[in-house]
Design an enzyme around this catalytic site. Structure first.
Site, PDB file in Angstrom:
ATOM      1  N   LYS A  97       1.020  -1.288  -0.007  1.00 40.69           N
ATOM      2  CA  LYS A  97      -0.015  -0.139  -0.011  1.00 40.69           C
ATOM      3  C   LYS A  97       0.658   1.286  -0.082  1.00 40.69           C
ATOM      4  O   LYS A  97       1.312   1.689   0.603  1.00 40.69           O
ATOM      5  CB  LYS A  97      -0.746   0.014   0.861  1.00 40.69           C
ATOM      6  CG  LYS A  97      -2.345   1.191   1.188  1.00 40.69           C
ATOM      7  CD  LYS A  97      -2.507   1.600   2.669  1.00 40.69           C
ATOM      8  CE  LYS A  97      -1.366   2.799   3.340  1.00 40.69           C
ATOM      9  NZ  LYS A  97      -2.229   4.130   2.314  1.00 40.69           N
ATOM     10  N   GLU A 122       9.254   0.751  10.751  1.00 42.11           N
ATOM     11  CA  GLU A 122      10.357   1.836  10.881  1.00 42.11           C
ATOM     12  C   GLU A 122       9.737   3.008  10.621  1.00 42.11           C
ATOM     13  O   GLU A 122       9.083   3.588  10.432  1.00 42.11           O
ATOM     14  CB  GLU A 122      10.533   1.301   9.268  1.00 42.11           C
ATOM     15  CG  GLU A 122      11.506   0.653   9.310  1.00 42.11           C
ATOM     16  CD  GLU A 122      12.900   0.630  10.225  1.00 42.11           C
ATOM     17  OE1 GLU A 122      13.779   0.941  10.150  1.00 42.11           O
ATOM     18  OE2 GLU A 122      13.759  -0.934   9.392  1.00 42.11           O
ATOM     19  N   CYS A 153      12.959  10.199   8.142  1.00 43.54           N
ATOM     20  CA  CYS A 153      13.390   9.732   9.079  1.00 43.54           C
ATOM     21  C   CYS A 153      14.337  10.431   9.681  1.00 43.54           C
ATOM     22  O   CYS A 153      14.505  10.195  10.909  1.00 43.54           O
ATOM     23  CB  CYS A 153      12.443   8.215   9.180  1.00 43.54           C
ATOM     24  SG  CYS A 153      13.579   7.262   8.411  1.00 43.54           S
ATOM     25  N   GLU A 197       9.185  15.206  16.423  1.00 48.13           N
ATOM     26  CA  GLU A 197       9.934  15.113  14.975  1.00 48.13           C
ATOM     27  C   GLU A 197       9.149  16.332  14.268  1.00 48.13           C
ATOM     28  O   GLU A 197       7.510  16.327  14.468  1.00 48.13           O
ATOM     29  CB  GLU A 197       9.840  13.881  14.462  1.00 48.13           C
ATOM     30  CG  GLU A 197       9.631  13.700  13.060  1.00 48.13           C
ATOM     31  CD  GLU A 197       9.732  11.926  13.351  1.00 48.13           C
ATOM     32  OE1 GLU A 197       8.757  11.720  12.304  1.00 48.13           O
ATOM     33  OE2 GLU A 197      10.529  10.833  12.295  1.00 48.13           O
TER      34      GLU A 197
END
Ligand code: NAI
Ligand code: MG
Length: 497
Positions: free
Chosen positions: A191, A266, A300, A400
């Site tokens: 996906k 992750e 990331c 973040e």
């Protein structure tokens, strides 16, 4: 710069009335008939309509993947035949490199020079590396202490694997997921992210062209709350591999409980990048610049917390500010662009929201700190932003941001900076800049992160394991480490008496 999409190679792909999904070897509309728009973030314009998956499409894709795993040609393929398909796919990616790079840039916004030099070649390399692994998945013979027993292990595929990927490196993330899963003999439902479905769907065409049997790779585009959630919860999916936010990672884990499916995650990061006074300063400043501004900071592992020794703090900040203010913002498709737009209106709001929080908390940017205006006002552009002398307890130093925003903080002692760097819920990556080999290894040992870069940053290779400590996730991708994530061990006992 004018962008003539219709004149270029990707036009045939983009000009389809709607781009279909891949289920059981067929390109089909969604069960509901619904489509969604994918946007060019440089302009805010619609690039293409894409079939919008939902629960029923996932049911069909899982059924196709199950059938392909249990019967038909795929389970009978020799390891060598499986490997050869992955190598063929790598060749096809290279043959279509120009088109894939343009699609990636149009859909995500990233500068075309990086799509060409990095995203596409690394994607091909990933398939090639794992094409080599499929013939090397060995078990062990076990010296058990029971007489006359011959005991050995087999390394077998898990079965049907769901893979949910983000929008920051759409093509590379597809390869990180597909290549090891297929090398190990699994079947897959991929996906792609709702913001960036195009390159994965074009890759799906190349998967078909390479000759993978029907149902081995299924691609169902759509949104997280619908397709993603349906895949994560499906009772006939054996494993889910996810890359994305820590928040959604926790939902994936909750959804896995129903059938105890395997999960690898992750997730996010707030990675420290640490400059000691004995570093090669020119090199370190360049490194710190790339660590945060590569891919608009939508990485990331972005080096978003910059710790600089107080004795060189002003020198580094001046150098960094100067270089950041010279970066050229522009449409990704312009070859001279250094920094493209953020991926979406939502991400623009998130990042500018954090910039406002930073200012409110009393931090000051040395450069940037605003959305770009003028010619770029139509797109989702944010200026490269450096917050000066930020305190560890500020929101912008802890959460973040996932955009071109770095927080800079001075430090004095090695023990102090290691402790401050580790004070985070995340532990994905860390950078260390020093010419003292002892300091480098001490820091590499002290930092609680899955990847440490010394005098470099954002290095990735298909052979080198990658993944997080703490809430940056678990499981490793790449290298031999990922094979454990896509296989299970069977122990066989044979009585020889
Ligand atoms: P996200 O975590 O929502 O999206 C990642 C993927 O998960 C997409 O394919 C999405 O459709 C899917 N997804 C979303 N909700 C789901 C659900 N309930 N069940 C199953 N799948 C679901 O990330 P988003 O909202 O696009 O970005 C928000 C923040 O997440 C970013 O600002 C960044 O901080 C972080 N992020 C981190 C990434 C990384 O590489 N670690 C990548 C993307 C985002
Ligand atoms: Mg898009």
């Amino acid at each position: 710069m004018a962008v003539h999409v219709t004149d270029s190679q990707e036009s045939a792909f983009l000009q389809q009335q709607s781009i279909k999904m891949l289920i059981g070897g067929q390109w089909v509309d969604s069960a509901s008939g619904k489509t969604f728009d994918t946007i060019n973030p440089s302009t805010g314009e619609v690039l293409a309509k894409v079939a919008e998956g939902d629960q029923e499409d996932i049911n069909r894709a899982v059924a196709a993947a199950r059938k392909a795993f249990e019967s038909g040609p795929w389970p009978k393929f020799t390891p060598s035949q499986r490997g050869r398909l992955l190598l063929k796919l790598a060749d096809l990616i290279e043959e279509n490199a120009e088109e894939l790079a343009r699609l990636e840039t149009l859909d995500n916004g990233k500068p075309i020079k990086y799509s060409k030099a990095s995203d596409v070649p690394l994607t091909a390399d990933h398939f090639r590396y794992f094409g080599g692994w499929s013939t090397k998945l060995e078990g062990n013979t076990i010296p058990v202490s029971i007489p006359n027993m011959f005991t050995y292990t087999l390394r077998e595929p898990l079965g049907v694997v769901g893979q949910i990927i983000p929008w920051n490196f759409p093509l590379q993330m597809a390869s990180w997921k597909l290549a090891p899963a297929l090398a190990c003999g699994n079947t897959v439902i991929l996906k792609p992210a709702g913001q960036t479905p195009l390159s994965a769907l074009r890759l799906g065409q190349l998967v078909c062209e390479a000759g993978f049997p029907d149902g081995v790779v299924n691609i169902v585009p759509g949104f997280g709350e619908t397709v993603g959630a349906a895949l994560a919860a499906h009772p006939d999916v054996d494993k889910v591999a996810f890359t994305g936010s820590t928040e959604v990672g926790k939902k994936i884990l909750e959804a896995s409980v129903g059938n105890l499916k395997r999960v690898t995650l992750e997730l996010g990061g707030k990675s420290p990048n640490i400059i000691f006074p004995d570093a090669d300063m020119k090199f370190a400043v360049r490194g710190a610049l790339n660590a945060i501004f590569f891919n608009q900071g939508e990485v990331c592992t972005a080096g978003s917390r910059l710790f600089v020794h107080q004795s060189v703090y002003d020198q580094v900040l001046n150098g960094l500010t100067d270089a950041a203010s010279k970066m050229k913002l522009g449409p990704g498709i312009d070859p001279s662009t250094d920094l493209g737009p953020l991926v979406s209106q939502k991400q623009l709001e998130r990042v500018t929201g954090y910039i406002e929080i930073g200012k409110r908390e009393g931090a000051t940017p040395t450069t940037g700190g605003e959305r770009a205006t003028g010619d770029l006002a139509q797109g989702y552009f944010v200026q490269p932003t450096i917050f000066d002398r930020v305190r560890d307890d500020m929101t912008i130093a802890q959460e973040e941001i996932f955009g071109p925003v770095v927080v800079a903080m001075p430090f004095e002692e090695i023990e102090e900076v290691a402790a401050r760097a580790n004070k985070s819920i995340y532990g994905l990556a860390a950078g260390v800049w020093t010419s003292d080999v002892k300091k480098a290894h001490k820091m590499a040992a002290a930092l609680k992160a899955g990847v440490i870069w010394v005098n470099t940053y954002n290095m990735f290779d298909a052979a080198a394991p990658f993944g997080g400590y703490k809430q940056s996730g678990y499981g490793r991708e790449m290298g031999h480490a990922v094979l454990d994530a896509y296989t299970q061990i069977k122990t066989v006992w044979v009585n020889l008496r």
